[in-house]
Design a protein around this motif. Structure first.
Motif, mmCIF file in Angstrom:
data_model
loop_
_atom_site.group_PDB
_atom_site.id
_atom_site.type_symbol
_atom_site.label_atom_id
_atom_site.label_comp_id
_atom_site.label_asym_id
_atom_site.label_seq_id
_atom_site.Cartn_x
_atom_site.Cartn_y
_atom_site.Cartn_z
ATOM 1 N N THR A 9 5.713 5.835 -1.610
ATOM 2 C CA THR A 9 5.797 6.124 -0.180
ATOM 3 C C THR A 9 4.795 5.236 0.539
ATOM 4 N N PRO A 10 5.257 4.240 1.304
ATOM 5 C CA PRO A 10 4.320 3.337 1.982
ATOM 6 C C PRO A 10 3.370 4.107 2.899
ATOM 7 N N THR A 11 2.103 3.668 2.916
ATOM 8 C CA THR A 11 1.096 4.284 3.773
ATOM 9 C C THR A 11 1.096 3.613 5.144
ATOM 10 N N GLU A 12 0.368 4.208 6.076
ATOM 11 C CA GLU A 12 0.221 3.638 7.418
ATOM 12 C C GLU A 12 -1.202 3.143 7.619
ATOM 13 N N PRO A 13 -1.403 1.963 8.228
ATOM 14 C CA PRO A 13 -0.360 1.029 8.632
ATOM 15 C C PRO A 13 0.288 0.388 7.403
ATOM 16 N N ASN B 94 0.865 -1.173 0.000
ATOM 17 C CA ASN B 94 0.000 0.000 0.000
ATOM 18 C C ASN B 94 0.902 1.224 0.000
ATOM 19 N N ALA B 95 0.709 2.111 -0.974
ATOM 20 C CA ALA B 95 1.655 3.227 -1.103
ATOM 21 C C ALA B 95 1.033 4.390 -1.857
ATOM 22 N N LEU B 96 1.598 5.567 -1.608
ATOM 23 C CA LEU B 96 1.296 6.768 -2.387
ATOM 24 C C LEU B 96 2.319 6.856 -3.505
ATOM 25 N N PRO B 97 1.868 6.872 -4.770
ATOM 26 C CA PRO B 97 2.830 6.881 -5.879
ATOM 27 C C PRO B 97 3.131 8.295 -6.389
#
Length: 524
Positions: free
Chosen positions: A263-267, A191-194
């Motif tokens: 950028t990996p998201t949380e969690p 899971n990430a913001l590209p």
């Protein structure tokens, strides 16, 4: 130590299927206990898509709207082959209160289902593991170990195993888990913001096909995407999750964008998964049943495992409650196993033919670049694709519970009744689903033009009233319905789960009498 309170049903497993089943059973008034060895609901994001049919099911469980509030409607998809766009499709389906699928992750699903279960007066007993199951002719006993390490025994009339692929319940019953491991196939996820060259559209899913790689980028409710890649598996011994950099390189290659940044998201969610295609040889043995991943499993394309688990809970709960309350004969409960197994095998066959699951070979890619634009430009092809994905057309026509005596027509016994537009007696347009309810059967009578219709309706109502099951008779007069799906002179007996059990002519009283006499218990 024995539990001094016997339960109607013990559900083993507090994942989505177990929670959904418990909700449905509580709505039918059964005393339900749920145990799970985990400390709480899921802390990992996991499954991420609920399709239209499953949203209708969640509506019946009293929590469809809250899922929509926490999720993200998915409008459509864009398809790329080796970096070139070949077309797109729209997810929107007619004749349902939920026209689009929903992006929502498992961490939210389980929380919402547990919340709904709590509203019905039941909480999950966490950190409690079932360690032995002893079925008998009139019920079962289950030994559980709590967080203090002590054993206690729960006596219950019914047990449902929803504890996953390594089900204690299935193993105790010695039920074969038929199938095999998928060779040379793995899924890598993040899971990430590209940061990439493609528009960040919050309701559009991207599909990228590259040699030996299929990458899906599905929007997340909290922003960013679930990147889910099917690829070959050169090193099956490697079990650790992929690194963020490994995923960035994979996304950059499949999307043909070397400058991609993630950028990996949380969690954080980084996962490597491998799969089996398996279905239990039976989903019922006396007072014990299987549901969810305990019953069937396959590669998780588009959340089909989760959605099929909800479908199974929806099928099982009303049947179990009907037999438990003495409304229906025991054979009704057997149809859960046959229907759900047939559905599972059908989905498994479809997934094995799904080009988006199998990492494409060069010849496949070339063919898709040539033929893909033509197919995706065809409304007929897109309409079929939408229907398949939504699962609204999945049926039980082959079920013993489906009887058709009305000749040819667009709807047949076993079909899900679509939410067709109707007009009520006050002149207001509404959906046909407003006449249905998960807590009862519904006999929809569509009179013809012949005289004596009121007399026919009265006879049908008296027939239904002879039996102890919950049912309601609704009459659709001329001018109340639109289209030809419900022609005049026909009655349809709709199951609580919205599928047609019986379709017959309004004048065919024998068909209704035989159907009711086969499945239900007459009033004393």
């Amino acid at each position: 130590m024995s539990d001094d309170i016997g339960r109607d049903v013990l559900v083993i497993g507090g994942g989505p299927t177990g929670l959904a089943l418990a909700v449905a059973l509580r709505q039918y008034g059964l005393d339900v206990a749920v145990v799970d060895r985990k400390p709480s609901t899921q802390r990992e994001v996991r499954a991420s898509v609920i399709w239209q049919r499953a949203l209708e099911i969640l509506r019946d469980f009293g929590c469809g709207e809250r899922f929509v509030e926490h999720g993200l409607p998915l409008r459509g998809a864009e398809m790329y082959v080796r970096g070139r766009r070949i077309g797109g499709h729209d997810n929107t389906m007619p004749h349902t209160p939920f026209p689009r699928p929903l992006g929502i992750e498992q961490i939210a699903m389980e929380s919402l289902l547990a919340e709904r279960l709590g509203e019905l007066g039941t909480d999950v007993t966490w950190e409690t593991e079932a360690v032995a199951v002893r079925p008998g002719s009139g019920g079962a006993e289950v030994d559980v170990r709590g967080p203090d390490g002590r054993l206690r025994t729960i006596a219950c009339r019914w047990v449902v195993g929803c504890e996953g692929a390594h089900s204690l319940v299935r193993k105790t019953l010695d039920i074969a888990f038929e199938g095999e491991r998928r060779a040379d196939l793995q899924a890598l996820q993040i899971n990430a913001l590209p940061e990439w060259k493609y528009p960040v559209t919050p309701d559009v899913t991207y599909f990228f096909l590259e040699r030996r790689v299929c990458l899906i980028a599905s929007p997340r409710p909290g922003g960013g995407y679930r990147f889910f890649s099917f690829c070959q598996d050169p090193d099956p011994a490697r079990v650790e999750p992929p690194s963020a950099e490994e995923m960035r390189e994979l996304v950059a290659r499949a999307a043909h964008d070397a400058d991609t940044r993630l950028t990996p998201t949380e969690p954080q969610w980084l996962n490597r998964a491998r799969f089996h295609d398996r279905v239990a040889a039976s989903l019922r043995e006396g007072p014990v049943m299987l549901a969810g991943d305990s019953a069937h499993m396959w590669a998780p394309v588009g959340g089909r495992g989760l959605n099929t688990g909800f479908r199974g809970a929806h099928n099982l709960a009303w049947k179990l409650a009907s037999v438990h309350h003495g409304w229906a004969v025991d054979a009704l409960l057997d149809t859960y196993s046959t229907e759900q197994r047939r559905t599972a095998h059908e989905i498994m066959r479809q997934m094995r033919r799904n080009l988006l699951e199998l990492p494409p070979a060069p010849l496949t890619l070339t063919a898709m670049r040539l033929v893909g634009p033509v197919l995706l430009g065809s409304e007929r092809f897109n309409r079929r694709g939408r229907a398949l994905l939504s699962e609204l057309l999945r049926h039980h026509r082959a079920s013993e519970l489906s009887t058709d005596r009305a000749g040819r027509g667009p709807l047949r016994a076993g079909d899900r009744l679509p939410d067709l537009p109707v007009t009520d007696c006050g002149g207001r347009r509404r959906g046909l689903h407003g006449l249905l309810s998960y807590d009862r059967w519904t006999l929809l009578v569509v009179p013809g033009r012949a005289a004596g219709n009121d007399r026919e309706v009265g006879r049908l109502s008296r027939l239904v009233g002879r039996y102890s099951f919950p049912a309601e008779v609704s009459v659709l007069r001329a001018g109340q319905r639109e289209g030809r799906s419900l022609p005049g002179g026909v009655m349809v007996l709709v199951r609580p789960d919205g599928h047609i059990g019986l379709r017959a002519r309004v004048t065919d009283h024998r068909a209704l009498e035989e159907y009711l006499g086969k499945w239900f218990v007459p009033k004393a």
